[in-house]
Motif scaffolding. Sequence first.
Motif, PDB file in Angstrom:
ATOM      1  N   VAL A   1      67.765  30.627 -14.856  1.00  0.00           N
ATOM      2  CA  VAL A   1      68.242  29.557 -14.127  1.00  0.00           C
ATOM      3  C   VAL A   1      67.298  29.148 -13.031  1.00  0.00           C
ATOM      4  N   LEU A   2      66.852  27.829 -12.547  1.00  0.00           N
ATOM      5  CA  LEU A   2      67.001  27.030 -11.760  1.00  0.00           C
ATOM      6  C   LEU A   2      66.764  27.034 -10.225  1.00  0.00           C
ATOM      7  N   LEU A   3      65.361  27.279  -9.770  1.00  0.00           N
ATOM      8  CA  LEU A   3      65.672  27.631  -7.320  1.00  0.00           C
ATOM      9  C   LEU A   3      64.773  27.121  -7.182  1.00  0.00           C
ATOM     10  N   HIS A   4      66.442  26.103  -6.004  1.00  0.00           N
ATOM     11  CA  HIS A   4      65.236  25.475  -4.888  1.00  0.00           C
ATOM     12  C   HIS A   4      65.554  25.337  -3.581  1.00  0.00           C
ATOM     13  N   ALA A   5      64.795  25.997  -3.025  1.00  0.00           N
ATOM     14  CA  ALA A   5      64.481  26.820  -1.255  1.00  0.00           C
ATOM     15  C   ALA A   5      65.925  25.637  -0.718  1.00  0.00           C
ATOM     16  N   TYR A   6      66.227  26.586   0.322  1.00  0.00           N
ATOM     17  CA  TYR A   6      67.274  26.226   0.456  1.00  0.00           C
ATOM     18  C   TYR A   6      67.158  25.686   1.831  1.00  0.00           C
TER      19      TYR A   6
ATOM     20  N   PRO B   1      60.439  20.693  -5.478  1.00  0.00           N
ATOM     21  CA  PRO B   1      59.974  21.625  -6.398  1.00  0.00           C
ATOM     22  C   PRO B   1      60.877  22.519  -6.738  1.00  0.00           C
ATOM     23  N   VAL B   2      60.755  22.537  -7.725  1.00  0.00           N
ATOM     24  CA  VAL B   2      61.208  24.319  -8.960  1.00  0.00           C
ATOM     25  C   VAL B   2      61.586  25.305  -9.448  1.00  0.00           C
ATOM     26  N   ALA B   3      61.544  26.533  -9.130  1.00  0.00           N
ATOM     27  CA  ALA B   3      60.946  27.268  -9.900  1.00  0.00           C
ATOM     28  C   ALA B   3      61.590  27.712 -10.863  1.00  0.00           C
ATOM     29  N   GLY B   4      61.403  28.557 -12.100  1.00  0.00           N
ATOM     30  CA  GLY B   4      62.212  28.940 -13.327  1.00  0.00           C
ATOM     31  C   GLY B   4      62.559  30.373 -12.870  1.00  0.00           C
ATOM     32  N   ALA B   5      63.456  31.100 -13.612  1.00  0.00           N
ATOM     33  CA  ALA B   5      63.735  32.426 -13.348  1.00  0.00           C
ATOM     34  C   ALA B   5      64.565  33.049 -13.910  1.00  0.00           C
ATOM     35  N   MET B   6      64.507  34.261 -14.370  1.00  0.00           N
ATOM     36  CA  MET B   6      65.239  34.620 -14.902  1.00  0.00           C
ATOM     37  C   MET B   6      66.250  36.223 -14.465  1.00  0.00           C
TER      38      MET B   6
END
Length: 869
Positions: A718-723, A807-812
């Motif tokens: 998944v790609l995470l974006h801060a709300y 900014p984007v973060a990758g997570a499992m």
Amino acid sequence: MATNGSRQPQVSTALPPRTLNVQKFAESRSSELETLHSIIANRLNNDFRSRRSKRRRTTGYDNRTAKNRYRKKQKLGVVDASNDVASEKDEKKPPRHIRRKLELKKNPEIGFCTSGDGTKRLRTHVWHAKRFTMTKLWGFHLPLGLQGRGTGSRALLKRLKHGVLMHDASYYGAVQLEGPEDSLLAVLSIVLVSSPSAHSEDISHSVLSGVIYRNAMLHHVGAPFSCPIAPVTYMWRPSHQQYVGVDGDNNTDGCDKPQKINNCSSSRQLWVWIHAASFREGHNALKFACQKQMDETGILISCISLEGQLAKLEVMGSRTCHLLQMMLHPVTCILENSWQLKKCSVVEADGETRLKNFSIFDSEDHTSSSAIISLKVIDPRALTEKRVAVAPEAKSSSILGHVRNDEINGHMNLADNPNKKSELHSSLWSKPEEISDLSECIDLWDVSNGFDPPVEESVLCMEKQHQQLDFFRLGNKNLGAANVSSKGRCSRFCPIMLLKNDNQKGSVIRWSVILPLSWVKAFWVPLVSHGAHAIGLREKHWIACEGGLPYFPSDFPDCRAYSCFMATEAAAADKKEKLRPPAVRCFNVPIPPPWDCVRFAFDKKSSTLGDAQSHFEELYAKNTVDCNSFTKSDCENCETAALGSHVVSSFEGFVVRTSYMLSEFLNNINGEHLLLFPNMPDGKKRISKFMKDEGKLSCQNRAISLLNYDNKLCFLRVLLHAYKKGVFEEGAVVCAPHLTDITLWMSRSGSNDGEILLPQSSLRSFFVQQPSGKWELQIPDDPVARESHRWPIGFVTTGFVRGSKKPVAGAMCEAVCLARLREEQWNSMPVKQRRMEIFVLVRNLRSTAYRLALATIVLERWDEDLEYV
């Protein structure tokens, strides 16, 4: 005085002599020189000594101590200083940096140079070692990043947007498979996900014909449920290639014939590119699959390693096409079935003729994704800004012709010789058989036959010197040809491959240049000199995160290379922490993340296990190779100390990276009602239908089939974006929020009221390390701490890049937990407020604050999650 038509006196146009005798020149000017000498002598009072204050320190490099020692010995009459110095110089070895420079200056045709412990060095090692922080990783000395504290991401992203970045990826290795086409397809179908047969007919035809390449996940035999090894890139050699000259004539001496192996006309050739962290494991898996296929069919299939023969340069950025167009001047081109380059023409302006190359880079938008272009280009060191190759306008079916060596090196300048343009038009471009250096159609696929290395740098410098002497009409032409000879075989033309990396998932333009290993330095220095900014592994990871692409091995926790890499990272982090005083040391955090802790959140939301799920997990367990029970010998190129002192947390699960596999997983567990929407032909229609449904989405009469304790979980990237705010670091824990958490975050405006905080007392005990070294999740006993406790459903594998505008973060994250969260959130929200993204909480391991984030499932936007940087 009138001339009355008389002829004007003609001025002599005799050219100056090519050589100048200094002695005769001085004798003829002796009177003038004596007059000048007398004038200077009168001014200086016959004192021609230079003032001590104006002397240059030209002897500062001498060893003054050694000089004084020998002078003392000479005064005492012990030894003769001259003889002693000569004998000691003969016995003394050159300094280490001199010997190392001479060693690395060599340019063998194949193979890497190695250090004393066997670690390989790239051909650009000396260039990187002077400017970058080097690290020993995967059996190579690799550039980690620019010197400093590991910052500079803001400037890097700016260069990516407005310039060109380049990375030496020669640590990637290629494995060559040869055999009948049907046998090779059978081998790929059992080790690759997605397999070649899973693609559409058009894509499969383009891949088999060698027009495009594909990315896939390499598994051990038993795919798709076996242990994954690494993401790979595979490409086929075109079944038939046609060599086209300038006049459109075909050279049928050997280039348009199909490849033959063991007298089988249907034999093909295939390359599989594997990362250095998993090259040995991947090569062994391919050899095992080929051997299995040969045992079943009796048909011979060869599987050989091309490590140390080919190199790979990755060029990326907005001005990549401009730089490649300026540096790569094709001489020949190999055309595939459905691929043609546009014609080239000559443009004349201001008395100067230049090449206007309408090539693939001018129509980059029309170039198919994952395209493969085979070219033969001129040595970029021989090209200058004012003296470029000149090509006449050719037919639509023809490609750049052949350029003579003397024209490439600038022996003829059209601006100085405008009368020779017609002569150039007829002599510069000729048929292939008329040029000895280009008589054979050399292709990069024939790497096993070997390639001539480039011309030595000293030879090119000597040629430029003679060109300058010829320009001033000095020196002797006959002497120049004898001094410019090069040692051994060499060439001025290089076969290369251009791979257009699929950039549909991001805005990063990326091209890969594959070339012989001996030609790396010949391309590297000119590219850097013309504006390409070199980057290391750290900067490459930032670019992958900025584009939302996975980075190997950080974003592949199900691979063995990830466990080895994290063990090395954990050892380095502990070593760095021990150097700090005990009073200022931070508490330990798990490296790598404890993936088995996700099981607690999974069981919290689980129900009775269904029969279909049991059947799926039995199938998975039957065909699974235990990729977590590895030994030191299995872990390639890992630090022995790291594995000996750290327990690597096993990855309890498997990762789904294609929409087809996700759909198959949902079907096997009877989870069609789960709110997961693979990017299938009807995926968008389905998700729109559920989002607009005003009724309850859950089925009251059907229990959701979930995994139990003894089976592996399914993870999605998944790609995470801060709300609103927050910075997500690598290793941060992704937790399942309560509905009240989302309401508080969405309702508060700027203040910290309602912010979810973990008690400071529970921060160090959230993950507890056992005496065995394994990390476990600790459920707090305090009622106050339990209220702020949130169940983990995944971990961040790639953190935010500092300085990024988005900014984007990758997570499992676990797939079924994501579906349950989406169902709860859609049921509690009005239809107009429903999102395709899923609300989650993210907390850095050394922070007490939970941050609200939006998680986007990659496979709901794209068919595959196999493209990587």
